[in-house]
Write a protein that holds these residues in place. Structure first.
Motif, PDB file in Angstrom:
ATOM      1  N   SER A 128       0.747  -1.487   0.087  1.00 15.49           N
ATOM      2  CA  SER A 128       0.089  -0.014   0.189  1.00 15.49           C
ATOM      3  C   SER A 128       0.750   1.045   0.091  1.00 15.49           C
ATOM      4  CB  SER A 128      -0.906   0.025   1.029  1.00 15.49           C
ATOM      5  OG  SER A 128      -0.199   0.095   2.431  1.00 15.49           O
ATOM      6  N   LEU A 129       2.326   1.185   0.168  1.00 14.38           N
ATOM      7  CA  LEU A 129       2.997   2.254   0.162  1.00 14.38           C
ATOM      8  C   LEU A 129       3.820   2.331  -0.990  1.00 14.38           C
ATOM      9  CD1 LEU A 129       4.620   1.278   3.798  1.00 14.38           C
ATOM     10  CD2 LEU A 129       2.849   3.123   3.439  1.00 14.38           C
ATOM     11  N   VAL A 347      -6.068   8.087   8.399  1.00 16.95           N
ATOM     12  CA  VAL A 347      -4.991   8.527   8.950  1.00 16.95           C
ATOM     13  C   VAL A 347      -4.041   9.546   8.036  1.00 16.95           C
ATOM     14  CG1 VAL A 347      -3.172   9.040  10.625  1.00 16.95           C
ATOM     15  CG2 VAL A 347      -4.864   7.606  11.197  1.00 16.95           C
ATOM     16  N   GLN A 348      -3.828   8.957   6.955  1.00 15.36           N
ATOM     17  CA  GLN A 348      -2.774   9.237   5.950  1.00 15.36           C
ATOM     18  C   GLN A 348      -3.564  10.497   5.274  1.00 15.36           C
ATOM     19  OE1 GLN A 348       0.590   8.084   3.763  1.00 15.36           O
ATOM     20  NE2 GLN A 348       0.919   8.992   5.959  1.00 15.36           N
ATOM     21  N   VAL A 357       2.076  17.088   4.950  1.00 15.66           N
ATOM     22  CA  VAL A 357       2.648  15.863   4.782  1.00 15.66           C
ATOM     23  C   VAL A 357       2.272  15.384   3.419  1.00 15.66           C
ATOM     24  CG1 VAL A 357       1.787  13.548   5.326  1.00 15.66           C
ATOM     25  CG2 VAL A 357       2.350  14.717   7.190  1.00 15.66           C
ATOM     26  N   LEU A 358       3.178  14.987   2.713  1.00 19.63           N
ATOM     27  CA  LEU A 358       2.811  14.113   1.265  1.00 19.63           C
ATOM     28  C   LEU A 358       2.885  12.715   1.711  1.00 19.63           C
ATOM     29  CD1 LEU A 358       5.214  16.120  -1.268  1.00 19.63           C
ATOM     30  CD2 LEU A 358       2.670  16.236  -0.876  1.00 19.63           C
ATOM     31  N   GLU A 363      -3.453   5.146  -1.913  1.00 17.87           N
ATOM     32  CA  GLU A 363      -4.627   5.503  -1.871  1.00 17.87           C
ATOM     33  C   GLU A 363      -5.100   7.036  -1.247  1.00 17.87           C
ATOM     34  OE1 GLU A 363      -7.893   2.669  -0.540  1.00 17.87           O
ATOM     35  OE2 GLU A 363      -6.462   1.290  -0.583  1.00 17.87           O
ATOM     36  N   ALA A 364      -4.151   7.449  -0.497  1.00 18.64           N
ATOM     37  CA  ALA A 364      -4.284   8.686   0.242  1.00 18.64           C
ATOM     38  C   ALA A 364      -3.776  10.107  -0.579  1.00 18.64           C
ATOM     39  CB  ALA A 364      -3.693   8.785   1.513  1.00 18.64           C
TER      40      ALA A 364
END
Length: 430
Positions: A128-129, A347-348, A357-358, A363-364
């Motif tokens: 997911s990252l 949360v992201q 934050v980037l 998905e964020a």
């Protein structure tokens, strides 16, 4: 930064309601029973708006859903964090969950047995990252930290001040950047804001010039050979001296910190300088440091570090890093589950919407709304090479010497050749 920001939200006083502030390093209730009472001691550097309340809220929500878990937060200013963490790790007592930029510092913590191997923990959600984001936290093929933010350093500029100096476009080459500085000075505008006291912001200039002149491989080869006394690094220092000789920085810059009320971020946020070379967190810190608490808004623009004529490096190679978390060796079991929560899509997205934050969770990325952050994200996505901050990529002693040496060059107390001799001397001892 030194991390440098992020080095992200590196300033200010700790806000109320952020949690209890412990002086000890790690918790002593690390039971194998996940339902046993557990205390997570969490150190981070998002110690101002906008991320301070986000982290506090996430911790409070987690505690509400896990009655046996207590999260005690210690938000710290960047330099204070690094000093405190050094003391804790030297004592063999790291916090349970703590800020990490990866690289050489994390490797030393791994070699000393101070942090948990997170490879198996991360495996179910690793995909997911963004793959690039995990690189600084991977040591010998294993993952020891998880990034929640990824970005790059570039130039942030005040569009109104550029217009006042009749500058119609951002510079694309180093020579053009020097011309921009001259035009700003001629218009009575302070060209560049710099936190000379903190040192790490100045190292961004020398690192980028080294990349543009020698190519990305030059920095990597120098670390391997433990030798920085090469023509390309000398040339990088000479180009930086060209800028320094124009006296582009704000009055009192040698004593200025990044996040103090009269520091680099505030100087930009209050419209008292036209440029700063800083990471993706710059707009949010400018805003929180400004008198209005709003910063420059749509007056702020971004452009990548320019090319250097005749250099071997490409303008699509970027310098930067991200924020992440490592887990201390004695952390209770709930720490790993809480870490997963911090990297959840929800949360992201919440973190990303602050503009500070980037996201590292794919998905964020739809939560990136700020136009400048979109430019940063697009530039990063198109990058052909990536270099972590030198004071994090190199062994700590070498990284600190880079910061100290570049600061001496900026202050005019040492020549380009002298600083390379000093850096090489320290590198050979590692």
């Amino acid at each position: 930064m030194t991390a440098h920001l992020s080095r992200r939200s590196l300033l200010g006083l700790v806000g109320a309601g952020a949690g209890a502030y412990l002086l000890s390093g790690c918790s002593d209730d690390a039971s194998d029973d996940p339902d046993a009472p557990q205390t997570i001691n969490w150190w981070h550097i998002q110690n101002t708006e906008p991320m301070l309340p986000v982290w506090a809220a996430v911790a409070q929500e987690y505690q509400g859903a896990h009655s046996n878990v207590k999260i005690e937060i210690q938000p710290l200013e960047n330099e204070a964090f690094k000093a405190k963490l050094t003391t804790a790790t030297q004592a063999g007592s790291p916090p349970d969950l703590f800020q990490s930029w990866g690289g050489g510092v994390l490797k030393q913590q791994v070699d000393a047995g101070l942090v948990k191997d997170l490879t198996e923990t991360v495996a179910p959600w690793k995909d997911s990252l963004l793959p690039l984001s995990l690189e600084p936290y991977t040591v010998d093929g294993k993952i020891y930290g998880v990034p929640f933010d990824i970005g790059m350093v570039g130039f942030w500029y005040n569009k109104d001040l550029f217009a006042q100096a009749q500058i119609t476009a951002p510079p694309a080459t180093w020579a053009e950047l020097l011309d921009v500085v001259r035009k700003l000075k001629a218009a009575g505008i302070t060209p560049v804001a710099l936190a000379g006291k903190d040192k790490w912001p100045a190292h961004f200039y020398w690192a980028y010039l080294s990349m543009r002149i020698g190519g990305l491989g030059a920095l990597q080869q120098a670390a391997k050979d433990k030798n920085f006394e090469t023509p390309d690094f000398v040339a990088a220092g000479e180009r930086l001296k060209e800028l320094v000789d124009l006296q582009p920085f704000q009055k009192g810059f040698l004593g200025a910190e990044y996040g103090s009320p009269d520091g680099q971020a505030a100087t930009m946020g209050n419209g008292r300088a036209a440029l700063e070379l800083m990471g993706q967190w710059a707009p949010s810190v400018q805003a929180s440091s400004s008198t209005s608490k709003k910063g420059l808004g749509d007056k702020l623009g971004f452009f990548p570090f320019p090319a250097v004529d005749g250099g071997k490096g490409s303008a699509t190679e970027v310098f930067g890093g991200g924020n992440g978390f490592a887990v201390g060796k004695d952390a209770p079991p709930a720490t790993l589950d809480f870490l997963k929560t911090l990297l959840s899509v929800d949360v992201q997205r919440r973190s990303t919407k602050t503009g500070a934050v980037l996201p590292t969770v794919k998905e964020a990325t739809d939560a990136v709304a700020d136009p400048n952050n979109k430019v940063v994200a697009q530039t990063l996505a198109a990058a052909t090479g990536f270099q972590l901050y030198l004071d994090q990529a190199y062994p700590p002693a070498v990284g600190q010497q880079v910061n100290d040496s570049v600061a001496a060059l900026v202050a005019g107390s040492k020549s380009p050749a002298q600083i390379l001799k000093d850096i090489t001397q320290v590198a050979k001892t590692q």
